[in-house]
Design a protein around this motif. Structure first.
Motif, PDB file in Angstrom:
ATOM      1  N   ARG A 156      15.971 -32.432 -32.274  1.00 57.01           N
ATOM      2  CA  ARG A 156      15.564 -32.148 -30.959  1.00 57.01           C
ATOM      3  C   ARG A 156      16.361 -30.981 -30.558  1.00 57.01           C
ATOM      4  O   ARG A 156      15.912 -30.377 -29.571  1.00 57.01           O
ATOM      5  CB  ARG A 156      16.252 -33.230 -30.089  1.00 57.01           C
ATOM      6  N   SER A 175       7.890 -25.638 -36.275  1.00 56.83           N
ATOM      7  CA  SER A 175       7.269 -25.951 -34.930  1.00 56.83           C
ATOM      8  C   SER A 175       6.213 -27.026 -35.396  1.00 56.83           C
ATOM      9  O   SER A 175       6.227 -27.856 -34.835  1.00 56.83           O
ATOM     10  CB  SER A 175       6.303 -24.725 -34.562  1.00 56.83           C
ATOM     11  N   CYS A 178       8.844 -30.217 -36.422  1.00 56.75           N
ATOM     12  CA  CYS A 178       9.736 -30.778 -35.632  1.00 56.75           C
ATOM     13  C   CYS A 178       9.098 -30.662 -34.162  1.00 56.75           C
ATOM     14  O   CYS A 178       9.572 -29.933 -33.403  1.00 56.75           O
ATOM     15  CB  CYS A 178      11.009 -29.828 -35.618  1.00 56.75           C
ATOM     16  N   GLY A 179       8.048 -31.543 -34.011  1.00 55.27           N
ATOM     17  CA  GLY A 179       7.328 -31.378 -32.740  1.00 55.27           C
ATOM     18  C   GLY A 179       8.239 -32.277 -31.412  1.00 55.27           C
ATOM     19  O   GLY A 179       7.563 -31.908 -30.582  1.00 55.27           O
ATOM     20  N   ARG A 180       9.225 -32.770 -31.915  1.00 51.24           N
ATOM     21  CA  ARG A 180      10.103 -33.491 -30.640  1.00 51.24           C
ATOM     22  C   ARG A 180      11.380 -32.540 -30.332  1.00 51.24           C
ATOM     23  O   ARG A 180      11.979 -32.534 -29.195  1.00 51.24           O
ATOM     24  CB  ARG A 180      10.828 -34.808 -31.158  1.00 51.24           C
ATOM     25  N   LEU A 181      11.153 -31.097 -30.771  1.00 43.51           N
ATOM     26  CA  LEU A 181      11.950 -30.091 -30.370  1.00 43.51           C
ATOM     27  C   LEU A 181      12.093 -29.809 -28.997  1.00 43.51           C
ATOM     28  O   LEU A 181      11.134 -29.801 -28.159  1.00 43.51           O
ATOM     29  CB  LEU A 181      11.663 -28.807 -30.977  1.00 43.51           C
ATOM     30  N   GLU A 182      13.567 -30.184 -28.451  1.00 37.08           N
ATOM     31  CA  GLU A 182      13.812 -29.911 -27.094  1.00 37.08           C
ATOM     32  C   GLU A 182      14.349 -28.605 -26.664  1.00 37.08           C
ATOM     33  O   GLU A 182      14.103 -27.865 -25.781  1.00 37.08           O
ATOM     34  CB  GLU A 182      14.574 -31.067 -26.434  1.00 37.08           C
ATOM     35  N   CYS A 204       5.537 -27.538 -29.947  1.00 37.38           N
ATOM     36  CA  CYS A 204       6.521 -28.394 -29.286  1.00 37.38           C
ATOM     37  C   CYS A 204       6.539 -28.360 -27.850  1.00 37.38           C
ATOM     38  O   CYS A 204       7.173 -27.598 -27.136  1.00 37.38           O
ATOM     39  CB  CYS A 204       7.828 -27.617 -29.829  1.00 37.38           C
ATOM     40  N   LEU A 207       9.615 -28.836 -25.278  1.00 36.53           N
ATOM     41  CA  LEU A 207      10.812 -27.542 -24.779  1.00 36.53           C
ATOM     42  C   LEU A 207      11.413 -27.513 -23.506  1.00 36.53           C
ATOM     43  O   LEU A 207      10.346 -27.445 -22.502  1.00 36.53           O
ATOM     44  CB  LEU A 207      10.030 -26.466 -25.421  1.00 36.53           C
TER      45      LEU A 207
END
Length: 661
Positions: A156, A175, A178-182, A204, A207
């Motif tokens: 994240r 990208s 790690c589709g949950r990246l915030e 993402c 974000l």
């Protein structure tokens, strides 16, 4: 006759306070020193602290199994950025040493230049719960490492600032994986362009925080970012291809943005930031310093749209009038921080109008606002009673009278910067009534004497940082007061305080928390004084001895023996030979940054042996430029291959390069 019974002994505290209760108590203890005192009470308290701790920053990787496996079983955040010689093999070995890695959620590897894709792949494979990774300033990190990071599906929070090898291809892999990246920091990743940002935004969608500072992205990236529904914070520092048209894309009606930093964006004007305000009525932080834009009435009136939410406003380096400051006060009366450093046109009247309306201010930066006088201090002391930070560097028209009022009205001050001000001992007598002070900067204040330091030592027991740069009247006697009263001192700058001798350093050796000490240019200090510091200040991490011409190998031997946590040292222009240098670099396993310019007693052979003895654990080196041609190419290649960045300084060598020690 009644039989008398001996009085019952009081129950031990361990019988009254359970471990669970002690753990709850620790939730309310923030200060690191207080925590240390807590765990030293008894084994019962030590057990509670061990169970409570969630984060760890070890200096040596070899201790990790015992620390994580037995002593601290609940660690979730692990910072390995200061572990020496950290590379793929050592990281993989540490990971294989126990199942405790599976609990980790956050791992810090900043400046760990020896870690590559194999180490990262082992990390993300072993740590299924990992949510945050920091690889910032690992200049050798590239797309292959990014491919390994992409396997952390639960990631994240990712920081890869200044990872110069990461391109759009690497960002694309992150990208997709790690589709949950915030939260993402890619500051100074110069190979990333609009193409990478566009794909990042498409994959993402969660974000919230993005740092694109100093990238060569254009308005097209802002067009893509504007589609994010949960976006909260954007940093565009130094993005020279961004302009008002790009910022206009952010006016999308989503009303989610809370923080924007467009400082040093030379093509942005007030019109662009006004359009952002129009679309985001919950903005809390605006930084538009050094934008070369005019603070116009139209922009200031636009601030009224966010008057209930705006907390921080930074206008450093801009031109602003008294009426402009009055408008800010009228439209932003919930401000808690204002930045006006190096602003032109700032006067007593304008600041008076501002603070009379913004009574919630806790931080005020007036650095280099040269026209301000005691009248400003009077106004601040009257209206800003909750002030905790005040920066007044180079405001030379203020006197002890004004500082007396600050001490009376702003008793909660934690930090004050008076560098290059006309401050004297009387002013310090007033200011030290702010007994909670933690940071006090007095550099270039030539009128401060031991009397002033006595006031500091008597009243500022919580002081953690003190800057006395070029305070030429400070002497050993004054340092004795600091050593007696400021036991929490962590950072101390005594550069060019030329009256200080070994006796003064003997006093300072009692400061067990001192971690950062600057002694540049102290010609009356010898190795004896440094030995005292090394023996007493076991927490020392950074030490600057540049220009201390009387310091020789004896000091290096003392540091090598006692200062085992030292990570950064500057011994340029000292009387150190190759023998002392070799001992220092070979022994200090935590040393990562060394400045070694103008060591006239060290031959080329001495440098060669010492750098080889360092075992390539150094991450930064500063050397004379002539050594580039004199040191063996294999040595330089080996250093650079292990991630050591060498800065070559254009200064002539002052010794015979053929001398053998």
């Amino acid at each position: 006759m009644k039989c008398s019974h001996p009085p019952s002994l009081p129950k031990p505290i361990t019988a009254i306070l359970s471990v669970d209760l002690l753990v709850r108590i620790l939730d309310h203890i923030v200060d690191a020193g207080d925590r240390k005192s807590f765990r030293l009470v008894c084994d019962h308290f030590l057990l509670a602290e061990s169970l409570h701790r969630r984060s760890l920053r070890p200096l040596r990787l070899k201790y990790l199994p015992s620390l994580l496996g037995r002593r601290y079983p609940s660690i979730e955040s692990l910072d390995l950025s200061v572990c020496h010689s950290l590379d793929d093999n050592s990281l993989a070995t540490a990971i294989a040493s126990g199942s405790y890695w599976q609990k980790l959620r956050r791992v810090g590897l900043a400046r760990a230049s020896g870690v590559g894709w194999k180490g990262i792949e082992a990390l993300v494979t072993t740590c299924p719960l990992i949510e945050a990774i920091d690889l910032s300033h690992c200049c050798e990190v590239g797309d292959r490492v990014a491919a390994a990071l992409a396997k952390a599906a639960g990631l994240r929070d990712l920081r890869i600032d200044k990872c110069l090898g990461v391109t759009d291809v690497g960002l694309a892999m992150v990208s997709v994986g790690c589709g949950r990246l915030e939260r993402l920091g890619i500051k100074w990743c110069m190979e990333i362009s609009d193409i990478g940002i566009d794909l990042l935004v498409k994959k993402c969608r969660n974000l919230r925080v993005l740092d694109l500072s100093y990238l060569q992205v254009t308005n097209n990236s802002l067009r893509a970012i504007s589609s994010l529904e949960k976006f909260e914070a954007l940093s565009l520092v130094g993005c020279r291809f961004i302009d008002d048209e790009g910022l206009a894309f952010l006016n999308n009606g989503r009303n989610s943005l809370q923080s924007i930093d467009i400082s040093r964006c030379q093509n942005v004007t007030w019109f662009g930031i006004a359009s952002v305000i129009e679309g985001h009525r919950n903005l809390q932080i605006i930084n538009m310093g050094d934008c070369h834009t005019e603070v116009t009435p139209a922009f200031l009136s636009q601030l009224s749209l966010i008057k209930t939410t705006l907390n921080i406003l930074k206008l450093d380096g801009l031109q602003i009038s008294d009426s402009g400051l009055q408008n800010i006060g009228s439209n932003c009366n919930n401000l808690i921080e204002i930045g006006l450093s190096k602003c032109l046109g700032v006067t007593d009247k304008g600041i008076g109008e501002l603070v009379s309306s913004c009574t919630c201010l806790r931080s005020i930066d007036l650095t280099c606002c040269h026209l301000l006088t005691d009248n400003v201090l009077t106004a601040i002391s009257k209206y800003c009673i909750n002030l905790t930070c005040l920066r007044l560097e180079a405001c030379s028209l203020m006197t002890e009278k004004g500082f007396g009022q600050i001490a009376t009205g702003c008793s909660q001050l934690l930090e004050i910067d008076l560098t290059d001000c006309s401050i004297n001992d009387i002013a310090l007598q007033h200011l030290t009534k702010c007994s909670e002070l933690k940071v006090l900067k007095l550099g270039l204040c030539a009128n401060i004497t031991s009397k002033g330091l006595a006031y500091i030592g008597s009243n500022c027991n919580n002081l953690e940082e003190l800057d006395l740069y070029r305070c030429v009247e400070v002497d050993d006697y004054g340092l004795s007061f600091l050593a007696d009263g400021c036991k929490r001192l962590k950072k101390l700058n005594l550069c060019y305080c030329i009256q200080i001798t070994n006796q003064g350093l003997q006093y300072l050796s009692s400061l067990e928390w001192l971690s950062d000490l600057e002694l540049r240019g102290l010609v009356n200090v010898s190795s004896m004084g440094i030995t005292s510091i090394a023996f007493g200040c076991k927490s020392l991490v950074e030490l600057d001895l540049k220009g201390c011409s009387s310091i020789d190998d004896a000091a290096m031997f003392a540091l090598a023996r006692y200062s085992l946590n030292l990570r950064q040292i500057n011994i340029s222009n000292c009387s150190v030979s190759g023998v002392g240098l070799c001992k220092l670099l070979r022994t200090l396993k935590c040393l990562q940054d060394a400045k070694l310019v103008q060591l006239t007693r060290t031959s080329v052979e001495g440098f060669e042996f010492a750098l080889r003895a360092s075992r390539c654990k150094l991450k930064k080196l500063k050397l004379a430029g002539d050594l580039m041609e004199l040191l063996s190419p294999k040595l330089l290649q080996m250093l650079q291959a292990r991630g050591c960045r060498i800065r070559w300084v254009d200064k002539p060598m002052l010794f015979n390069s053929l001398t053998i020690e």
